[in-house]
Scaffold this motif. Structure first.
Motif, PDB file in Angstrom:
ATOM      1  N   CYS A 122       4.584  22.642 -54.760  1.00  0.00           N
ATOM      2  CA  CYS A 122       5.690  23.076 -55.136  1.00  0.00           C
ATOM      3  C   CYS A 122       5.830  23.204 -56.480  1.00  0.00           C
ATOM      4  O   CYS A 122       6.364  23.943 -57.392  1.00  0.00           O
ATOM      5  CB  CYS A 122       6.698  22.626 -54.291  1.00  0.00           C
ATOM      6  N   HIS A 123       5.997  22.043 -57.236  1.00  0.00           N
ATOM      7  CA  HIS A 123       6.021  21.905 -58.679  1.00  0.00           C
ATOM      8  C   HIS A 123       5.145  22.889 -59.722  1.00  0.00           C
ATOM      9  O   HIS A 123       5.533  23.242 -60.496  1.00  0.00           O
ATOM     10  CB  HIS A 123       5.996  20.275 -59.121  1.00  0.00           C
ATOM     11  N   ALA A 124       4.000  22.661 -59.225  1.00  0.00           N
ATOM     12  CA  ALA A 124       2.913  23.564 -59.935  1.00  0.00           C
ATOM     13  C   ALA A 124       3.010  25.255 -59.818  1.00  0.00           C
ATOM     14  O   ALA A 124       2.962  25.932 -60.784  1.00  0.00           O
ATOM     15  CB  ALA A 124       1.400  23.401 -59.447  1.00  0.00           C
ATOM     16  N   VAL A 125       3.501  25.536 -58.704  1.00  0.00           N
ATOM     17  CA  VAL A 125       3.814  27.122 -58.394  1.00  0.00           C
ATOM     18  C   VAL A 125       4.911  27.379 -59.142  1.00  0.00           C
ATOM     19  O   VAL A 125       5.136  29.028 -59.428  1.00  0.00           O
ATOM     20  CB  VAL A 125       3.432  27.446 -57.115  1.00  0.00           C
ATOM     21  N   LEU A 126       5.807  26.682 -59.208  1.00  0.00           N
ATOM     22  CA  LEU A 126       7.481  27.282 -59.668  1.00  0.00           C
ATOM     23  C   LEU A 126       7.382  27.923 -61.078  1.00  0.00           C
ATOM     24  O   LEU A 126       7.989  29.052 -61.094  1.00  0.00           O
ATOM     25  CB  LEU A 126       8.381  26.000 -59.831  1.00  0.00           C
ATOM     26  N   PRO A 127       6.537  27.361 -62.002  1.00  0.00           N
ATOM     27  CA  PRO A 127       6.551  28.365 -63.288  1.00  0.00           C
ATOM     28  C   PRO A 127       5.879  29.797 -63.282  1.00  0.00           C
ATOM     29  O   PRO A 127       6.688  30.739 -63.927  1.00  0.00           O
ATOM     30  CB  PRO A 127       5.704  27.595 -64.226  1.00  0.00           C
ATOM     31  N   TYR A 128       5.105  30.041 -62.421  1.00  0.00           N
ATOM     32  CA  TYR A 128       4.539  31.359 -61.922  1.00  0.00           C
ATOM     33  C   TYR A 128       5.457  32.126 -61.321  1.00  0.00           C
ATOM     34  O   TYR A 128       5.591  33.466 -61.770  1.00  0.00           O
ATOM     35  CB  TYR A 128       3.173  31.365 -61.261  1.00  0.00           C
ATOM     36  N   MET A 129       6.225  31.678 -60.298  1.00  0.00           N
ATOM     37  CA  MET A 129       7.178  32.312 -59.638  1.00  0.00           C
ATOM     38  C   MET A 129       8.357  32.677 -60.363  1.00  0.00           C
ATOM     39  O   MET A 129       9.048  33.814 -60.240  1.00  0.00           O
ATOM     40  CB  MET A 129       7.538  31.601 -58.322  1.00  0.00           C
ATOM     41  N   LEU A 130       8.734  31.842 -61.259  1.00  0.00           N
ATOM     42  CA  LEU A 130       9.994  31.924 -61.987  1.00  0.00           C
ATOM     43  C   LEU A 130       9.608  33.027 -63.042  1.00  0.00           C
ATOM     44  O   LEU A 130      10.322  33.882 -63.217  1.00  0.00           O
ATOM     45  CB  LEU A 130      10.166  30.664 -62.893  1.00  0.00           C
ATOM     46  N   ALA A 131       8.448  33.043 -63.557  1.00  0.00           N
ATOM     47  CA  ALA A 131       8.028  34.083 -64.487  1.00  0.00           C
ATOM     48  C   ALA A 131       8.037  35.449 -63.940  1.00  0.00           C
ATOM     49  O   ALA A 131       8.383  36.335 -64.522  1.00  0.00           O
ATOM     50  CB  ALA A 131       6.634  33.783 -65.171  1.00  0.00           C
ATOM     51  N   ALA A 132       7.547  35.532 -62.609  1.00  0.00           N
ATOM     52  CA  ALA A 132       7.595  36.817 -61.867  1.00  0.00           C
ATOM     53  C   ALA A 132       8.928  37.102 -61.125  1.00  0.00           C
ATOM     54  O   ALA A 132       8.759  38.254 -60.815  1.00  0.00           O
ATOM     55  CB  ALA A 132       6.442  36.583 -60.723  1.00  0.00           C
ATOM     56  N   GLY A 133       9.785  36.217 -61.297  1.00  0.00           N
ATOM     57  CA  GLY A 133      11.085  36.791 -60.888  1.00  0.00           C
ATOM     58  C   GLY A 133      11.236  36.636 -59.205  1.00  0.00           C
ATOM     59  O   GLY A 133      12.171  36.964 -58.670  1.00  0.00           O
ATOM     60  N   GLY A 134      10.362  35.615 -58.681  1.00  0.00           N
ATOM     61  CA  GLY A 134      10.600  35.442 -57.231  1.00  0.00           C
ATOM     62  C   GLY A 134       9.136  35.055 -56.301  1.00  0.00           C
ATOM     63  O   GLY A 134       8.191  34.943 -57.246  1.00  0.00           O
ATOM     64  N   GLY A 135       9.416  34.720 -55.266  1.00  0.00           N
ATOM     65  CA  GLY A 135       8.092  34.356 -54.487  1.00  0.00           C
ATOM     66  C   GLY A 135       8.754  33.628 -53.254  1.00  0.00           C
ATOM     67  O   GLY A 135       9.757  33.464 -53.013  1.00  0.00           O
ATOM     68  N   SER A 136       7.562  33.571 -52.368  1.00  0.00           N
ATOM     69  CA  SER A 136       8.158  32.655 -51.093  1.00  0.00           C
ATOM     70  C   SER A 136       7.045  31.480 -50.719  1.00  0.00           C
ATOM     71  O   SER A 136       6.025  31.642 -51.077  1.00  0.00           O
ATOM     72  CB  SER A 136       7.893  33.658 -50.047  1.00  0.00           C
ATOM     73  N   ILE A 137       7.522  30.491 -50.660  1.00  0.00           N
ATOM     74  CA  ILE A 137       7.019  29.165 -50.285  1.00  0.00           C
ATOM     75  C   ILE A 137       7.429  28.717 -48.712  1.00  0.00           C
ATOM     76  O   ILE A 137       8.530  28.541 -48.259  1.00  0.00           O
ATOM     77  CB  ILE A 137       7.555  28.010 -51.172  1.00  0.00           C
ATOM     78  N   VAL A 138       6.297  28.393 -48.129  1.00  0.00           N
ATOM     79  CA  VAL A 138       6.537  28.072 -46.764  1.00  0.00           C
ATOM     80  C   VAL A 138       5.825  26.730 -46.659  1.00  0.00           C
ATOM     81  O   VAL A 138       4.696  26.602 -46.856  1.00  0.00           O
ATOM     82  CB  VAL A 138       5.721  29.138 -45.781  1.00  0.00           C
ATOM     83  N   ASN A 139       6.381  25.791 -46.326  1.00  0.00           N
ATOM     84  CA  ASN A 139       6.099  24.458 -45.945  1.00  0.00           C
ATOM     85  C   ASN A 139       5.759  24.263 -44.645  1.00  0.00           C
ATOM     86  O   ASN A 139       6.445  24.581 -43.775  1.00  0.00           O
ATOM     87  CB  ASN A 139       7.181  23.438 -46.480  1.00  0.00           C
ATOM     88  N   VAL A 140       4.695  23.737 -44.205  1.00  0.00           N
ATOM     89  CA  VAL A 140       4.313  23.148 -42.972  1.00  0.00           C
ATOM     90  C   VAL A 140       4.729  21.692 -42.564  1.00  0.00           C
ATOM     91  O   VAL A 140       4.046  20.743 -43.158  1.00  0.00           O
ATOM     92  CB  VAL A 140       2.832  23.604 -42.283  1.00  0.00           C
ATOM     93  N   SER A 141       5.975  21.623 -41.976  1.00  0.00           N
ATOM     94  CA  SER A 141       6.272  20.082 -41.820  1.00  0.00           C
ATOM     95  C   SER A 141       5.811  19.710 -40.204  1.00  0.00           C
ATOM     96  O   SER A 141       4.786  19.969 -39.927  1.00  0.00           O
ATOM     97  CB  SER A 141       7.914  20.235 -41.752  1.00  0.00           C
ATOM     98  N   SER A 142       6.929  19.354 -39.528  1.00  0.00           N
ATOM     99  CA  SER A 142       6.499  18.706 -38.312  1.00  0.00           C
ATOM    100  C   SER A 142       7.445  18.166 -37.242  1.00  0.00           C
ATOM    101  O   SER A 142       8.750  18.012 -38.014  1.00  0.00           O
ATOM    102  CB  SER A 142       5.468  17.569 -38.108  1.00  0.00           C
ATOM    103  N   ASN A 143       7.677  18.657 -36.016  1.00  0.00           N
ATOM    104  CA  ASN A 143       8.776  18.219 -35.193  1.00  0.00           C
ATOM    105  C   ASN A 143       8.658  16.509 -34.996  1.00  0.00           C
ATOM    106  O   ASN A 143       9.508  15.857 -34.476  1.00  0.00           O
ATOM    107  CB  ASN A 143       9.042  18.781 -33.817  1.00  0.00           C
ATOM    108  N   ALA A 144       7.747  15.924 -35.637  1.00  0.00           N
ATOM    109  CA  ALA A 144       7.249  14.525 -35.395  1.00  0.00           C
ATOM    110  C   ALA A 144       8.319  13.709 -36.249  1.00  0.00           C
ATOM    111  O   ALA A 144       8.016  12.555 -36.560  1.00  0.00           O
ATOM    112  CB  ALA A 144       5.981  14.353 -35.513  1.00  0.00           C
ATOM    113  N   THR A 145       9.310  14.440 -37.002  1.00  0.00           N
ATOM    114  CA  THR A 145      10.205  13.514 -37.578  1.00  0.00           C
ATOM    115  C   THR A 145      11.107  12.519 -36.566  1.00  0.00           C
ATOM    116  O   THR A 145      11.584  11.611 -36.955  1.00  0.00           O
ATOM    117  CB  THR A 145      11.473  14.297 -38.306  1.00  0.00           C
TER     118      THR A 145
END
Length: 258
Positions: A122-145
């Motif tokens: 997430c940290h690494a991709v932000l500069p590229y998405m900010l420069a482009a004016g947007g983007g989508s990040i989907v994180n795969v979490s778990s119900n095992a919280t």
């Protein structure tokens, strides 16, 4: 079911793409028109990508390190001219045991595996998405919280949920959506690289059986999900169809909210 052209022209990074959910997601996104970088630390990720339908490239990187994450994201941006979608799929419990039985190095290993790759990417991709004016990040979490015999893993996935909500709030006004799915138990082909390379002890095999029983009994549907049942929500959330959804964690676990 393939939705042809849903990701046409989109530059996409999928992590943990050599096997399991990540592989299935990356393959579907390529088949639906995306230009996809399959990222994994397993070197056979290039072989997996070469068999995909559509534009797909494999890239080997250890995403538990910031260096690995930045290299993978930069490789995608260089190849595609930017990044529209990032699917953070790396993770998975290494061991199953009661918390009192975990050793400190084992706890640290669970956090490195199931939290740090998503933080770094997430940290690494932000500069590229900010420069482009947007983007989508989907994180795969778990119900095992919420679950047994996986407390360090549960803590890592709770961190993924918090990251998702906070990052979504922080960057909504910059056109970046951040969402997550929270899969439950999922039937998948045998792993080419086992989750625990050291092998499970007899006690751990018993604790694993307890986990399987807990996961099935906690689900309203009393079963594991299929790969397709996990892939479909991820692709929807990554797509422009979900343009008004951000900061959400979607349980995909047969009714078990975790």
């Amino acid at each position: 079911m393939i939705f042809h052209g849903r990701f046409a022209g989109k530059a996409i990074v999928v992590t943990g793409a050599a096997q399991g959910i990540g592989q299935a997601v990356a393959e579907r996104m390529a088949a639906e028109g995306g230009r996809v970088l399959f990222v994994d630390r397993a070197d056979f990720v290039t072989e997996v990508a070469s068999r995909a339908t559509g534009e797909a490239t494999g890239f080997c990187a250890d995403l538990e390190t910031y260096e690995g994450a930045t290299q993978a994201i930069a490789a995608a941006a260089d190849k595609f001219g930017g990044i529209d979608v990032l699917v953070n799929n790396v993770g998975g419990a290494i061991r199953m045991r009661p918390y009192a039985e975990f050793e400190p190095p084992q706890i640290e290993a669970e956090i490195r595996r199931s939290l740090l790759p998503t933080l770094w990417c997430c940290h690494a991709v932000l500069p590229y998405m900010l420069a482009a004016g947007g983007g989508s990040i989907v994180n795969v979490s778990s119900n095992a919280t919420r679950g047994i015999h996986r407390v360090p893993y549960s803590a890592a996935k709770g961190g993924i949920n918090a990251l998702t909500l906070s990052l979504a709030m922080e960057y909504a006004d910059r056109g970046i959506r951040v969402v997550a799915t929270a899969p439950g138990g999922t039937e998948a082909p045998p792993r080419r690289i086992p989750r625990n390379a050291a092998g499970d002890t007899a006690a751990e095999q018993g604790w694993m059986a307890d986990v399987v029983e807990q996961v099935k009994s906690s689900s309203f549907l009393k079963r594991y999900g299929t790969l397709e049942e996990q892939v479909a929500p991820i692709l929807f959330l990554a797509s422009d169809e979900a343009s008004y959804i951000t900061g959400s964690v979607l349980p995909v676990a047969g009714g078990d909210l975790g």
